[in-house]
Write a protein that holds these residues in place. Structure first.
Motif, mmCIF file in Angstrom:
data_model
loop_
_atom_site.group_PDB
_atom_site.id
_atom_site.type_symbol
_atom_site.label_atom_id
_atom_site.label_comp_id
_atom_site.label_asym_id
_atom_site.label_seq_id
_atom_site.Cartn_x
_atom_site.Cartn_y
_atom_site.Cartn_z
ATOM 1 N N LEU A 295 0.829 -1.212 0.000
ATOM 2 C CA LEU A 295 0.000 0.000 0.000
ATOM 3 C C LEU A 295 0.861 1.258 0.000
ATOM 4 N N THR A 296 0.412 2.270 -0.703
ATOM 5 C CA THR A 296 1.037 3.580 -0.677
ATOM 6 C C THR A 296 -0.035 4.607 -0.331
ATOM 7 N N ILE A 297 0.227 5.405 0.695
ATOM 8 C CA ILE A 297 -0.742 6.376 1.193
ATOM 9 C C ILE A 297 -0.125 7.768 1.105
ATOM 10 N N MET A 298 -0.912 8.740 0.656
ATOM 11 C CA MET A 298 -0.445 10.127 0.595
ATOM 12 C C MET A 298 -1.344 11.024 1.426
ATOM 13 N N ALA A 299 -0.716 12.034 2.042
ATOM 14 C CA ALA A 299 -1.470 13.060 2.767
ATOM 15 C C ALA A 299 -0.813 14.400 2.470
ATOM 16 N N VAL A 300 -1.545 15.295 1.833
ATOM 17 C CA VAL A 300 -0.990 16.602 1.453
ATOM 18 C C VAL A 300 -1.927 17.753 1.795
ATOM 19 N N GLU A 301 -3.027 17.479 2.488
ATOM 20 C CA GLU A 301 -4.027 18.531 2.661
ATOM 21 C C GLU A 301 -3.731 19.498 3.810
ATOM 22 N N ARG A 302 -2.845 19.152 4.738
ATOM 23 C CA ARG A 302 -2.531 20.049 5.852
ATOM 24 C C ARG A 302 -1.287 20.869 5.534
ATOM 25 N N ARG A 303 -1.099 21.967 6.251
ATOM 26 C CA ARG A 303 0.058 22.826 6.012
ATOM 27 C C ARG A 303 1.256 22.428 6.860
ATOM 28 N N VAL A 304 1.059 21.518 7.816
ATOM 29 C CA VAL A 304 2.127 21.112 8.722
ATOM 30 C C VAL A 304 2.486 19.652 8.447
ATOM 31 N N GLN A 305 3.787 19.386 8.331
ATOM 32 C CA GLN A 305 4.256 18.051 7.989
ATOM 33 C C GLN A 305 3.842 17.009 9.023
ATOM 34 N N SER A 306 3.931 17.348 10.301
ATOM 35 C CA SER A 306 3.595 16.375 11.351
ATOM 36 C C SER A 306 2.113 15.996 11.306
ATOM 37 N N GLN A 307 1.252 16.973 10.982
ATOM 38 C CA GLN A 307 -0.181 16.671 10.876
ATOM 39 C C GLN A 307 -0.449 15.757 9.687
ATOM 40 N N ASN A 308 0.241 16.020 8.564
ATOM 41 C CA ASN A 308 0.083 15.147 7.403
ATOM 42 C C ASN A 308 0.580 13.739 7.696
ATOM 43 N N LEU A 309 1.647 13.623 8.481
ATOM 44 C CA LEU A 309 2.170 12.311 8.846
ATOM 45 C C LEU A 309 1.158 11.538 9.688
ATOM 46 N N ASP A 310 0.525 12.234 10.652
ATOM 47 C CA ASP A 310 -0.504 11.590 11.475
ATOM 48 C C ASP A 310 -1.689 11.130 10.628
ATOM 49 N N VAL A 311 -2.121 11.989 9.704
ATOM 50 C CA VAL A 311 -3.246 11.654 8.830
ATOM 51 C C VAL A 311 -2.904 10.438 7.964
ATOM 52 N N ALA A 312 -1.674 10.406 7.439
ATOM 53 C CA ALA A 312 -1.255 9.298 6.585
ATOM 54 C C ALA A 312 -1.249 7.984 7.364
ATOM 55 N N TYR A 313 -0.739 7.997 8.599
ATOM 56 C CA TYR A 313 -0.733 6.779 9.405
ATOM 57 C C TYR A 313 -2.162 6.331 9.745
ATOM 58 N N GLU A 314 -3.056 7.286 10.020
ATOM 59 C CA GLU A 314 -4.452 6.927 10.296
ATOM 60 C C GLU A 314 -5.080 6.249 9.085
#
Length: 117
Positions: free
Chosen positions: A50-69
């Motif tokens: 699986l490959t998951i992307m998260a780009v909708e937040r302005r902060v890298q740490s928030q995008n990382l949390d969203v991607a893991y979720e």
């Protein structure tokens, strides 16, 4: 390759060890910070592919949390076996409609054949 009986770990610590994390520059609205910094996150989970992307937040740490979720949700869905289908009796009306369609199709095909003398 994934097999039917293979189950994947869904806890964050294990996923952090297994995943390959890549940071990327996200495009789209969000102001200068989003356009200049690499705030987007791409997670690749080799055991499942699986490959998951998260780009909708302005902060890298928030995008990382969203991607893991998102990854956890996908893995839970893959770990859950599909429900067995319970076969039911075909309704009479459905059978009658199917036979009527077959009759019409048969009549069309009969008209295609050459006339017999």
């Amino acid at each position: 390759m994934e097999t039917k009986s293979e189950r994947f770990a869904v806890d964050r610590e294990t996923l952090e060890r297994e995943c390959e994390v890549e940071f990327l520059r996200a495009s789209g609205p969000g102001g200068q910070r989003r356009n200049k910094k690499e705030t987007g996150v791409r997670l690749h989970h080799p055991p499942s592919g699986l490959t998951i992307m998260a780009v909708e937040r302005r902060v890298q740490s928030q995008n990382l949390d969203v991607a893991y979720e998102r990854l956890i949700e996908k893995l839970i869905a893959r770990n859950t076996p599909p429900k067995k289908r319970i076969r039911t009796k075909t309704p009479r009306r459905t059978k009658e409609e199917r036979l009527a369609e077959k009759k019409i199709r048969s009549e069309k095909k009969q008209l295609r054949s050459s006339p017999k003398d």
